[in-house]
Design a protein around this motif. Sequence first.
Motif, mmCIF file in Angstrom:
data_model
loop_
_atom_site.group_PDB
_atom_site.id
_atom_site.type_symbol
_atom_site.label_atom_id
_atom_site.label_comp_id
_atom_site.label_asym_id
_atom_site.label_seq_id
_atom_site.Cartn_x
_atom_site.Cartn_y
_atom_site.Cartn_z
ATOM 1 N N ILE A 83 -6.502 -1.174 5.481
ATOM 2 C CA ILE A 83 -5.466 -0.915 4.485
ATOM 3 C C ILE A 83 -4.770 -2.225 4.174
ATOM 4 C CG2 ILE A 83 -3.321 0.314 3.985
ATOM 5 C CD1 ILE A 83 -4.315 2.526 5.876
ATOM 6 N N THR A 84 -4.850 -2.644 2.927
ATOM 7 C CA THR A 84 -4.262 -3.916 2.517
ATOM 8 C C THR A 84 -2.930 -3.748 1.787
ATOM 9 O OG1 THR A 84 -5.552 -3.889 0.462
ATOM 10 C CG2 THR A 84 -6.523 -5.012 2.363
ATOM 11 N N ARG A 85 -2.633 -2.526 1.379
ATOM 12 C CA ARG A 85 -1.362 -2.239 0.721
ATOM 13 C C ARG A 85 -0.987 -0.792 0.955
ATOM 14 N NH1 ARG A 85 0.158 -3.382 -5.692
ATOM 15 N NH2 ARG A 85 2.397 -3.649 -5.352
ATOM 16 N N ALA A 86 0.272 -0.550 1.298
ATOM 17 C CA ALA A 86 0.732 0.811 1.582
ATOM 18 C C ALA A 86 2.089 1.018 0.935
ATOM 19 C CB ALA A 86 0.825 1.043 3.089
ATOM 20 N N GLN A 87 2.169 2.023 0.053
ATOM 21 C CA GLN A 87 3.404 2.311 -0.668
ATOM 22 C C GLN A 87 3.675 3.811 -0.637
ATOM 23 O OE1 GLN A 87 1.842 0.401 -4.324
ATOM 24 N NE2 GLN A 87 3.756 -0.769 -4.339
ATOM 25 N N ILE A 88 4.948 4.149 -0.507
ATOM 26 C CA ILE A 88 5.332 5.559 -0.453
ATOM 27 C C ILE A 88 6.661 5.745 -1.176
ATOM 28 C CG2 ILE A 88 6.449 5.262 1.814
ATOM 29 C CD1 ILE A 88 5.525 8.117 2.485
ATOM 30 N N VAL A 89 6.782 6.855 -1.895
ATOM 31 C CA VAL A 89 8.020 7.185 -2.608
ATOM 32 C C VAL A 89 8.836 8.137 -1.733
ATOM 33 C CG1 VAL A 89 9.055 8.111 -4.705
ATOM 34 C CG2 VAL A 89 6.836 6.948 -4.815
ATOM 35 N N VAL A 90 10.077 7.750 -1.494
ATOM 36 C CA VAL A 90 10.953 8.500 -0.594
ATOM 37 C C VAL A 90 12.225 8.875 -1.337
ATOM 38 C CG1 VAL A 90 12.249 8.390 1.574
ATOM 39 C CG2 VAL A 90 10.020 7.303 1.417
ATOM 40 N N ARG A 91 12.780 10.010 -0.957
ATOM 41 C CA ARG A 91 14.021 10.482 -1.572
ATOM 42 C C ARG A 91 14.842 11.223 -0.532
ATOM 43 N NH1 ARG A 91 13.855 14.910 -6.367
ATOM 44 N NH2 ARG A 91 13.597 16.269 -4.569
ATOM 45 N N ASP A 92 16.156 11.260 -0.712
ATOM 46 C CA ASP A 92 17.058 12.079 0.098
ATOM 47 C C ASP A 92 16.973 11.759 1.585
ATOM 48 O OD1 ASP A 92 17.762 13.343 -2.252
ATOM 49 O OD2 ASP A 92 16.433 15.043 -1.943
ATOM 50 N N ALA A 186 9.821 1.845 -14.067
ATOM 51 C CA ALA A 186 9.729 0.671 -13.207
ATOM 52 C C ALA A 186 8.438 0.646 -12.401
ATOM 53 C CB ALA A 186 10.929 0.627 -12.258
ATOM 54 N N ASN A 187 7.849 1.836 -12.167
ATOM 55 C CA ASN A 187 6.658 1.941 -11.324
ATOM 56 C C ASN A 187 5.619 2.837 -11.999
ATOM 57 O OD1 ASN A 187 7.857 0.682 -8.654
ATOM 58 N ND2 ASN A 187 9.339 2.205 -9.341
ATOM 59 N N PRO A 188 4.988 2.374 -13.065
ATOM 60 C CA PRO A 188 4.088 3.236 -13.842
ATOM 61 C C PRO A 188 2.872 3.732 -13.065
ATOM 62 C CG PRO A 188 3.918 0.938 -14.556
ATOM 63 C CD PRO A 188 5.106 1.016 -13.653
ATOM 64 N N ASP A 189 2.504 3.074 -11.970
ATOM 65 C CA ASP A 189 1.356 3.525 -11.174
ATOM 66 C C ASP A 189 1.657 4.784 -10.382
ATOM 67 O OD1 ASP A 189 -0.211 1.442 -12.049
ATOM 68 O OD2 ASP A 189 0.180 0.165 -10.306
ATOM 69 N N PHE A 190 2.917 5.225 -10.364
ATOM 70 C CA PHE A 190 3.299 6.347 -9.510
ATOM 71 C C PHE A 190 3.594 7.628 -10.274
ATOM 72 C CE2 PHE A 190 3.491 3.030 -6.467
ATOM 73 C CZ PHE A 190 3.262 3.640 -5.250
ATOM 74 N N PHE A 201 -13.112 0.809 2.595
ATOM 75 C CA PHE A 201 -13.732 1.782 3.497
ATOM 76 C C PHE A 201 -15.179 1.346 3.689
ATOM 77 C CE2 PHE A 201 -16.229 5.794 4.000
ATOM 78 C CZ PHE A 201 -15.757 6.131 5.272
ATOM 79 N N ASN A 202 -15.513 0.976 4.918
ATOM 80 C CA ASN A 202 -16.841 0.431 5.208
ATOM 81 C C ASN A 202 -17.192 -0.693 4.232
ATOM 82 O OD1 ASN A 202 -17.067 2.211 7.345
ATOM 83 N ND2 ASN A 202 -18.172 3.750 6.144
ATOM 84 N N THR A 203 -16.235 -1.574 4.040
ATOM 85 C CA THR A 203 -16.273 -2.794 3.223
ATOM 86 C C THR A 203 -16.203 -2.532 1.717
ATOM 87 O OG1 THR A 203 -18.688 -3.063 2.957
ATOM 88 C CG2 THR A 203 -17.697 -3.890 5.020
ATOM 89 N N GLN A 204 -16.199 -1.269 1.278
ATOM 90 C CA GLN A 204 -16.139 -0.960 -0.150
ATOM 91 C C GLN A 204 -14.678 -0.724 -0.571
ATOM 92 O OE1 GLN A 204 -18.968 -1.163 -2.165
ATOM 93 N NE2 GLN A 204 -19.691 -2.002 -0.213
ATOM 94 N N PRO A 205 -14.214 -1.370 -1.651
ATOM 95 C CA PRO A 205 -12.816 -1.229 -2.070
ATOM 96 C C PRO A 205 -12.474 0.214 -2.454
ATOM 97 C CG PRO A 205 -13.852 -3.092 -3.161
ATOM 98 C CD PRO A 205 -14.956 -2.321 -2.496
ATOM 99 N N PHE A 206 -11.248 0.613 -2.170
ATOM 100 C CA PHE A 206 -10.770 1.931 -2.590
ATOM 101 C C PHE A 206 -9.304 1.826 -2.980
ATOM 102 C CE2 PHE A 206 -9.447 2.021 1.879
ATOM 103 C CZ PHE A 206 -8.149 2.532 1.777
ATOM 104 N N THR A 207 -8.884 2.767 -3.812
ATOM 105 C CA THR A 207 -7.479 3.049 -4.053
ATOM 106 C C THR A 207 -7.281 4.528 -3.766
ATOM 107 O OG1 THR A 207 -7.254 1.351 -5.764
ATOM 108 C CG2 THR A 207 -5.609 3.105 -5.743
ATOM 109 N N PHE A 208 -6.389 4.824 -2.833
ATOM 110 C CA PHE A 208 -6.104 6.205 -2.445
ATOM 111 C C PHE A 208 -4.734 6.589 -2.977
ATOM 112 C CE2 PHE A 208 -3.584 8.744 0.563
ATOM 113 C CZ PHE A 208 -4.301 9.926 0.584
ATOM 114 N N VAL A 209 -4.645 7.756 -3.626
ATOM 115 C CA VAL A 209 -3.363 8.277 -4.080
ATOM 116 C C VAL A 209 -3.211 9.709 -3.603
ATOM 117 C CG1 VAL A 209 -3.256 6.771 -6.100
ATOM 118 C CG2 VAL A 209 -4.296 9.037 -6.307
ATOM 119 N N SER A 210 -1.967 10.099 -3.396
ATOM 120 C CA SER A 210 -1.679 11.475 -2.978
ATOM 121 C C SER A 210 -0.459 11.978 -3.722
ATOM 122 C CB SER A 210 -1.423 11.542 -1.466
ATOM 123 O OG SER A 210 -1.028 12.851 -1.083
ATOM 124 N N ASP A 211 -0.486 13.267 -4.061
ATOM 125 C CA ASP A 211 0.675 13.885 -4.696
ATOM 126 C C ASP A 211 1.422 14.791 -3.724
ATOM 127 O OD1 ASP A 211 -1.060 16.003 -4.447
ATOM 128 O OD2 ASP A 211 -0.995 16.601 -6.554
#
Length: 288
Positions: A83-92, A186-190, A201-211
């Motif tokens: 994992i080269t980047r990890a971002q999470i949206v938090v509230r409250d 401010a964060n259009p990717d989200f 993952f096993n050397t292949q690039p990925f972008t993982f998103v979750s709702d």
Amino acid sequence: MQSSLTRASVLVLSVGVSLLAACSDGTGPNASGEVGLGFQLATSQSGTSAQSAPGTATGTGVAQVSTTPAGLSITSGTDAIVITRAQIVVRDVKLKSAAATCVDDDDDDDKSSSSRSGTRSSKDDDDDDDDCPSIRVGPYLVNIPVSGADGGRVAVMVPEGTYSSVRLSVHKVSSSDSADLAFRQANPDFRNISIRLEGTFNTQPFTFVSDVNAKLEMPLTAPVVIGKGGDNVTVTIDMKDWFTKPTGGLYSPGAANTSGFVQAKIQNNIRNTFRAFRDKNRDGKEDR
């Protein structure tokens, strides 16, 4: 990568938690102390429990996690995630005292079962029948360092007293809710997601998103007493348990972007991997 909250988010969070002073175990004004609340990714050196979460692998299927120059490395069998980047949206985000609860008036979060650390997620929290006001904070974006360093920390003043748990919402940013408009801009990717990871993952690039959209309550492993000297609390997220297969090996993060068993399994795992504890020196290890 440097972990950060936006300046506006820090200000809002500071105001919000300060207003939550009414949730302290005293009545009326009282002395205040500073508490720092931050986020880290759990590593093999962190203060996470050795017990596996329900449904995660045991025995030869246990994944190994470590920090590397490339990022957070998770391995199991012949599979490897970096994992080269990890971002999470938090509230409250809230600190709850041992003697009071805060009404939670959100009704849009998912319901899930208890986790190994006592974390619980609920849609309608009938146990929160206290008259303490609920203060909405955020949403704000936390960039969590993949190096194992401390990140997303903000210092706020709270009433001196004993606190027993941390509450927060993992928040899916709505594409239509006006309350999320500024964040979306401010964060259009989200748009319509709450979590975003990048890596291989096993050397292949990925972008993982979750709702995933969940209210979490994390009992502190031991109550934290906030006095004039202040203290620090760390929330760790054990990402190895997101992707570990019960029989060994790792789920492909890219496969989890499509509806189906893998996506459902990982979303359920996400809710069970947050843990909070006193961390005076902010090293990601529970203070003893």
